[in-house]
Design a protein around this motif. Structure first.
Motif: not given
Length: 323
Positions: A257-269
């Motif tokens: 029920g939680r949509t991942p954040s594309l910006a956060a994905l790139e931040l952790y990369r």
């Protein structure tokens, strides 16, 4: 690690195993992983020795306690957790300052390698494991994993000293030249990290490194190993290593029920890449030889800097580069 640990007395291992009630007849070094050192005892137990000068003993103990609680109390049977010694502890000091040991059941299976491309069905299976993990209430021992670089001070110092000679071993000067060449790139990416880190999201229990090297396949089961980085953080801390397309992200959203954040994905990369550079630079500014682990670190440094220098579309979920 393929290199055996320097200045470590392997004679400490057999007596220490007595804390788990284990009287090992055979003890064989296992040249696997990167960071810690491993032995297999009697083909039944997997012994891990960590250098706690690189990370705190108490922090590693909390991580091991958390992994044990996730399996024992939360019932997550895909967690390959440390065994408890007879006194209930999961981590044992081998000396006063440097070495600590944990013991795991030896799991019979096969694992992949970091950076290995996974087919969609394997990614789906890992996403299902992560969805279950992220939905689990955190054990009391779960450490916080703040969104910060692990050795930013060391990396900043290396950038400042990239015009001076570096001593340590055969890769020191080549590493210095490479860092000097990429100083502008690294400073820009550090600034980008600072801008992006303003909103990191709601934390859940994360594994920290769910890449193919830490995924073991045992028959039809999939197991996650190497829980020393477990901790509370946004789910994207795990997801960036797994999700490759919109279907992967939709599967996770449907399960949680939680949509991942594309910006956060790139931040952790970006965080992973900068942490890798800092770790490799620290390695090459310290005493080292031309060993298999040093060669792997050199390949990792060159590959990571190339990836950081390449322009990536903002928010795009890209393949893993190099660690």
């Amino acid at each position: 690690m393929r290199d055996r640990p320097d200045s470590f007395d392997e004679g400490l291992l057999r007596p220490a195993l007595g804390a788990w009630g284990i009287q090992a007849r055979t003890l064989e070094y296992a040249p696997v992983g990167f960071g810690d050192y491993h032995w297999v005892a009697d083909g039944r137990w997997f012994v891990t020795v960590a250098d706690v000068r690189r990370r705190s003993f108490d922090g590693l103990r909390l991580a091991m306690d958390t992994a044990a609680a996730l399996r024992e109390e939360a019932g997550l049977d895909f967690v390959v957790a440390p065994l408890r010694a007879t006194d209930g502890t999961t981590l044992l000091r081998l000396d006063r300052h440097r070495w600590a040991m944990s013991v795991f059941p030896f799991s019979d299976g096969t694992s992949g390698e970091f950076g290995q491309e996974q087919p969609a069905e394997d990614r789906a299976a890992i996403i299902d494991l992560l969805a279950a993990l992220h939905a689990t209430p955190p054990p009391l021992s779960t450490p916080l994993r703040p969104l910060e670089l692990s050795d930013r001070a060391g990396l900043e110092q290396a950038l400042q000293e990239s015009r001076l000679s570096w001593l340590g071993g055969p890769y020191s000067e080549p590493a210095r030249e490479l860092i000097a060449e990429h100083t502008g790139v690294l400073r820009r990416r550090l600034s980008e990290f600072d801008r992006m880190a303003a909103d990191s999201g709601e934390p859940v229990v994360t594994h920290g490194e769910p890449h193919p090297g830490n995924l073991m396949r045992s028959g039809e089961r999939r197991l996650l190993v190497d829980w020393d980085t477990v901790g509370l953080a946004p789910p994207e801390r795990d997801l960036w290593l797994v999700a490759r397309d919109a279907d992967d992200l939709a599967r996770y959203a449907d399960a949680t029920g939680r949509t991942p954040s594309l910006a956060a994905l790139e931040l952790y990369r970006l965080r992973w890449a900068l942490d890798d550079v800092a770790e490799f630079v620290a390695w090459f500014r310290s005493p080292h030889g031309r060993t298999p682990d040093a060669e792997e670190s050199w390949d990792g440094l060159t590959g990571t800097l190339e990836a950081l220098a390449a322009a990536s579309p903002e928010g795009q979920v890209l393949p893993v580069d190099h660690a």
